[in-house]
Design an enzyme around this catalytic site. Sequence first.
Site, PDB file in Angstrom:
ATOM      1  N   LYS A 180       0.859  -1.186   0.000  1.00 17.54           N
ATOM      2  CA  LYS A 180       0.000   0.000   0.000  1.00 17.54           C
ATOM      3  C   LYS A 180       0.893   1.234   0.000  1.00 17.54           C
ATOM      4  O   LYS A 180       1.683   1.448   0.920  1.00 17.54           O
ATOM      5  CB  LYS A 180      -0.905  -0.022   1.231  1.00 17.54           C
ATOM      6  N   ARG A 190     -10.667  10.082   2.186  1.00 18.38           N
ATOM      7  CA  ARG A 190     -10.535  10.701   3.511  1.00 18.38           C
ATOM      8  C   ARG A 190     -11.683  11.668   3.769  1.00 18.38           C
ATOM      9  O   ARG A 190     -12.135  11.809   4.896  1.00 18.38           O
ATOM     10  CB  ARG A 190      -9.163  11.354   3.644  1.00 18.38           C
ATOM     11  N   ARG A 203       1.263   9.682   5.927  1.00 19.92           N
ATOM     12  CA  ARG A 203       1.472   8.287   6.343  1.00 19.92           C
ATOM     13  C   ARG A 203       2.761   7.714   5.778  1.00 19.92           C
ATOM     14  O   ARG A 203       2.903   6.509   5.624  1.00 19.92           O
ATOM     15  CB  ARG A 203       0.298   7.431   5.846  1.00 19.92           C
ATOM     16  N   LYS A 234      -2.151  -1.492  -3.865  1.00 22.12           N
ATOM     17  CA  LYS A 234      -3.022  -0.326  -3.800  1.00 22.12           C
ATOM     18  C   LYS A 234      -2.190   0.950  -3.861  1.00 22.12           C
ATOM     19  O   LYS A 234      -1.186   1.026  -3.158  1.00 22.12           O
ATOM     20  CB  LYS A 234      -3.784  -0.387  -2.476  1.00 22.12           C
ATOM     21  N   SER A 260     -10.192   5.673  -4.383  1.00 19.20           N
ATOM     22  CA  SER A 260     -11.138   6.784  -4.498  1.00 19.20           C
ATOM     23  C   SER A 260     -10.713   7.826  -5.528  1.00 19.20           C
ATOM     24  O   SER A 260     -11.522   8.282  -6.343  1.00 19.20           O
ATOM     25  CB  SER A 260     -11.326   7.437  -3.122  1.00 19.20           C
ATOM     26  N   TYR A 299     -15.123   1.346  -6.560  1.00 16.57           N
ATOM     27  CA  TYR A 299     -16.391   2.047  -6.354  1.00 16.57           C
ATOM     28  C   TYR A 299     -17.281   1.919  -7.593  1.00 16.57           C
ATOM     29  O   TYR A 299     -18.440   2.296  -7.559  1.00 16.57           O
ATOM     30  CB  TYR A 299     -16.122   3.515  -5.994  1.00 16.57           C
TER      31      TYR A 299
END
Length: 310
Positions: A180, A190, A203, A234, A260, A299
């Site tokens: 990731k 987010r 992160r 990802k 997203s 999605y």
Amino acid sequence: MVAETTLTVDDLIAPLFVREGITEPAPILSLPGQSQQTVGSLVLEAKRLVSLGVPALVLFGVPADGAKDATGSGAWDRDGIVQKALSELKSALSDQIVLIADLCLDEYTDHGHCGILRPDGTVDNDATLELYQKVALAQSAAGADILAPSGMMDGQVGAIRAALDGAGREEVGILAYAAKYASALYGPFRHAVGVEITGGGDRRAYQQDPRNAREALAEVALDIAEGADMVMVKPALAYLDVIAQVASTIDVPLAAYHVSGEYSMVKAAAERGWIDGPAVALEHLTSIKRAGASAILTYFAAEVAETLHG
Ligand code: PBG
């Protein structure tokens, strides 16, 4: 007749959001066509996915306003929103759809990190693992079939596997967010879950550097050694090389997350009439499969399932 790659509904995993303390579904502005669901509307949405033949969903929770704390205790609270939603889904749908629970703390911590913090503000990896074990026990007790740890703490798969086995839940699987990346493409997500990292932090201390591919192979190997049943890369499109490399080295199923930002860019350009949205969506997902992923979190799942059936 000569096509090498065929995208099917069986490849799709639909991410869904459930929010505590709302009475109507709340559309997510940054993810056109997606909503934060109530437990009731979530069950209806899951039934729609079943009728479309989508084999699995992955669930994200959004706690009630003001319910976050320093340790993210809502994530393992027996009455936490994801636990409530999982048990409702299980009793309404039994085994008609695979229930995957995203396992992380960031939606529930007041500082927005995926782990708990030391006094100096850095993430405490090993102390976080103990909390992930609590989340694993709560989610599996509530009805999750597969747990998907997304926090990128070292040792998270092994810790969760040990907790599950210790509780006699050997049959609960683990889909590891193995490779990731610290990506700018998570922005719309987010917004969707109301996560802001305090002090404008990031992160990069626990997610991967987009400049590195070999590191992904090391992360994947570690997760498989710790007991991952499936691994994930990802985001997807900017990392097709990573998907292809991972696919050629592993013997467990490989998932990829079309995240997203990847979804919202297509939606935004399509809204302006600049691209043919449904055609681009199909091209994106087919390319992810061509690269070597056997399951795609997207999605677009419901929309593309309708297109594929059409
Ligand atoms: C962390 C998590 C994130 C996503 C899934 N799980 C956000 C992050 O790492 O910041 C992003 C998914 C997306 O962008 O669609 N709990």
